[in-house]
Design a protein around this motif. Structure first.
Motif, short mmCIF file in Angstrom:
data_model
loop_
_atom_site.label_atom_id
_atom_site.label_comp_id
_atom_site.label_asym_id
_atom_site.label_seq_id
_atom_site.Cartn_x
_atom_site.Cartn_y
_atom_site.Cartn_z
N GLN A 1 0.82 -1.21 0.00
CA GLN A 1 0.00 0.00 0.00
C GLN A 1 0.85 1.27 0.00
N GLN A 2 2.08 1.19 0.50
CA GLN A 2 2.98 2.35 0.42
C GLN A 2 3.31 2.65 -1.03
N GLY A 3 3.55 1.60 -1.82
CA GLY A 3 3.82 1.78 -3.24
C GLY A 3 2.61 2.29 -3.99
N VAL A 4 1.44 1.76 -3.64
CA VAL A 4 0.19 2.21 -4.27
C VAL A 4 -0.05 3.69 -3.96
N THR B 1 -6.70 -1.23 -6.39
CA THR B 1 -8.13 -0.96 -6.19
C THR B 1 -8.41 -0.63 -4.73
N GLN B 2 -7.87 -1.42 -3.82
CA GLN B 2 -8.07 -1.18 -2.38
C GLN B 2 -7.48 0.17 -1.98
N GLY B 3 -6.26 0.45 -2.43
CA GLY B 3 -5.62 1.72 -2.08
C GLY B 3 -6.40 2.91 -2.62
N ALA B 4 -6.94 2.77 -3.81
CA ALA B 4 -7.71 3.87 -4.41
C ALA B 4 -8.99 4.12 -3.61
N HIS C 1 -13.25 7.23 -6.77
CA HIS C 1 -14.34 6.47 -7.38
C HIS C 1 -13.68 5.53 -8.39
N VAL C 2 -13.70 4.25 -8.11
CA VAL C 2 -12.94 3.27 -8.89
C VAL C 2 -13.85 2.44 -9.77
#
Length: 82
Positions: free
Chosen positions: A13-16, A53-56, A62-63
């Motif tokens: 998630q840090q990269g995302v 997707t989770q990080g967004a 809005h994904v």
């Protein structure tokens, strides 16, 4: 000479977050379309799409996701992406 470990553990998630916020400059309320091909072709691992997707969602985006139906034997761009 510094020897790096053969395996480094990090939070994806840090990269995302870096990719979406620092590189793409997204902000809460923005839209993100994840256009992807099936992971069975080996170009990426499904975990990557899931992490983005989770990080967004966590950033308040809005994904939407779209399987572009890519096939290496007949590449094309679906009309929805024009």
């Amino acid at each position: 000479m510094t020897v790096l470990p053969t395996q480094t553990f990090f939070d994806p998630q840090q990269g995302v977050h870096n990719m979406l916020v620092n590189c793409a400059g997204v902000r809460r309320g923005d839209r993100l379309l994840s256009a992807y091909e099936h992971d069975s072709y080996g170009y990426y691992e499904r975990d990557v799409l899931d992490a983005v997707t989770q990080g967004a969602f966590e950033l308040g985006l809005h994904v939407s996701s779209l399987d572009v139906g890519f096939a290496p034997s007949r590449p094309f761009i679906p009309p929805e992406l024009y």
